[in-house]
Write an enzyme that holds these catalytic residues in place. Structure first.
Site, PDB file in Angstrom:
ATOM      1  N   ARG A  45       0.715  -1.140  -0.166  1.00 11.43           N
ATOM      2  CA  ARG A  45       0.141  -0.278   0.076  1.00 11.43           C
ATOM      3  C   ARG A  45       0.612   1.255   0.065  1.00 11.43           C
ATOM      4  NH1 ARG A  45       2.457   2.027   3.873  1.00 11.43           N
ATOM      5  NH2 ARG A  45       0.374   3.240   4.426  1.00 11.43           N
ATOM      6  N   GLY A  46       0.176   2.278  -0.309  1.00 11.40           N
ATOM      7  CA  GLY A  46       0.856   3.695  -0.457  1.00 11.40           C
ATOM      8  C   GLY A  46       1.326   4.192  -1.905  1.00 11.40           C
ATOM      9  N   ASP A 245      -2.482  10.323  -2.605  1.00 10.54           N
ATOM     10  CA  ASP A 245      -3.313   9.427  -3.320  1.00 10.54           C
ATOM     11  C   ASP A 245      -4.042   9.893  -4.581  1.00 10.54           C
ATOM     12  OD1 ASP A 245      -3.626   6.416  -1.519  1.00 10.54           O
ATOM     13  OD2 ASP A 245      -3.619   8.021  -0.524  1.00 10.54           O
ATOM     14  N   ASN A 255      -6.589  11.793   0.251  1.00  5.32           N
ATOM     15  CA  ASN A 255      -5.250  11.309   1.019  1.00  5.32           C
ATOM     16  C   ASN A 255      -6.374   9.484   1.733  1.00  5.32           C
ATOM     17  OD1 ASN A 255      -2.560  10.331   1.942  1.00  5.32           O
ATOM     18  ND2 ASN A 255      -3.400  11.154   3.809  1.00  5.32           N
TER      19      ASN A 255
END
Length: 354
Positions: A45-46, A245, A255
């Site tokens: 993730r990220g 994001d 985000n």
């Protein structure tokens, strides 16, 4: 440095972040559907890390292809669509698949499949390496902006910073975006302590950011998401910085859920709120945040905490994974090409097209 993902000899290796900080479990796969599942379930993730992982996932998919050249266009079209569907909010994923598509478009007609696949693999490595380099540049530009904005304060003391979710090595390939700025600022003597909010419901701040900070020996304290306002009220936070994001043309920023609330609190208390993200996160095809698709995740993420039922199975739940912070609440958006402050429509277009 923490090894969040790697790709070698056709094998994608990733650190399964769902088990951190209590277990460090590395998983290896040559199956593109297993890699997609890792992205969907937040094992990986990220936004920047998702982008790099998406490139490698496409490589896994093309390596699985056993047909002839005539059948590859349809296979590749379906593969890209499958990868794109894994996390609809993270624009870095689409940036990566677009880059892979560009390699296909430029080379399919004249290249053998073997040559084409080699070029696609090279592009996946480039996406990953670029993210690492970008983090270093973002950190430098971020520290320069902090020195400018806090010039008077830094004459007498260090700063306390709030961050949300996880934007470090576990999310970004290199030293991180927002956490990369914090790391470099700490190294240069600007930071006293980091406040990391837990980041419900999956606790990326409490589990992952705290783990990275402890690993680096940076002073920190974890708080519940709803505590940031009282810390700001009591002078325990000087500024906030998060990742993103997706960022639209006007600076509106999607985000991790809870970011918007922190930004509102920061504005009320007169504290600057920064975003740190690579240019690949900026989507100038979207005019404003209302156009961003917001992923709504499984309600059991709230009903259960790591498998333990804390609400009845029939409890109604609204579980948005992201929120959108208006650009009007953001002091500056820090990219590898510099910090954009003020007119985001002009500034973001400049860094994207420049």
């Amino acid at each position: 440095m923490i090894d969040a993902i790697s790709f070698k000899n056709g094998t994608f290796r990733y650190l399964d972040q769902r088990f951190l900080p209590l277990q460090e479990i590395h998983v290896e796969t040559k199956n593109h559907q297993e890699a997609i599942e890792a992205i969907k379930t937040l094992a990986v993730r990220g936004a920047p890390l998702i982008g790099a992982s998406a490139g490698y996932t496409v490589v896994l998919g093309i390596n699985e292809y056993t047909g002839d050249k005539a059948g590859f266009p349809e296979y590749f079209k379906n593969l890209i669509a499958e990868v794109n569907a894994s996390r609809p909010t993270a624009v870095n994923l689409f940036f990566a698949t677009k880059k892979m598509q560009e390699v296909y478009d430029a080379n399919f007609e004249n290249d053998s499949l073997e040559a084409l696949f080699a070029k696609m693999t090279d592009m996946a490595y480039k996406i990953h390496n670029d993210e690492i380099d970008n983090c270093d540049k973002i950190a430098r530009h971020g520290v320069e902006l902090l020195k400018q904005d806090f010039a008077d304060v830094l004459k007498t003391r260090k700063l306390n910073v709030l961050t949300h979710c996880n934007t470090g090595t576990l999310a970004c390939c290199g030293i991180g975006t927002a956490l990369g700025v914090i790391r470099l600022a700490y190294q240069e003597g600007l930071i006293e302590r980091v406040i990391t909010s837990e980041s419900r419901p999956l606790l990326q701040g409490l589990r992952l950011t705290a783990w990275e900070l402890e690993h680096d020996g940076i002073p920190f304290a974890s708080i519940s998401d709803s505590s940031s306002a009282i810390l700001m009220q009591r002078g325990m936070i000087d500024f906030a910085i998060t990742g993103a994001d997706r960022i639209t043309a006007n600076g509106d920023t999607a985000n991790k859920i809870g970011t918007y609330a922190h930004a509102i609190s920061a504005r009320y208390h007169g504290l600057p709120f920064y975003i740190a993200a690579p240019v690949s996160t900026i989507d100038i095809t979207m005019a404003e945040g209302s156009e961003i698709p917001i992923e709504e995740r499984n309600p059991d993420e709230l009903r259960k905490i790591f498998g333990t039922q804390v609400a009845t199975p029939t409890t109604p739940v609204v579980n948005f994974a992201f929120d959108v912070t208006p650009g009007t609440l953001i002091r500056g958006i820090i990219t590898e090409k510099g910090a954009v402050v003020g007119n985001y429509n002009e500034g973001l277009a400049r860094v994207v097209n420049g």
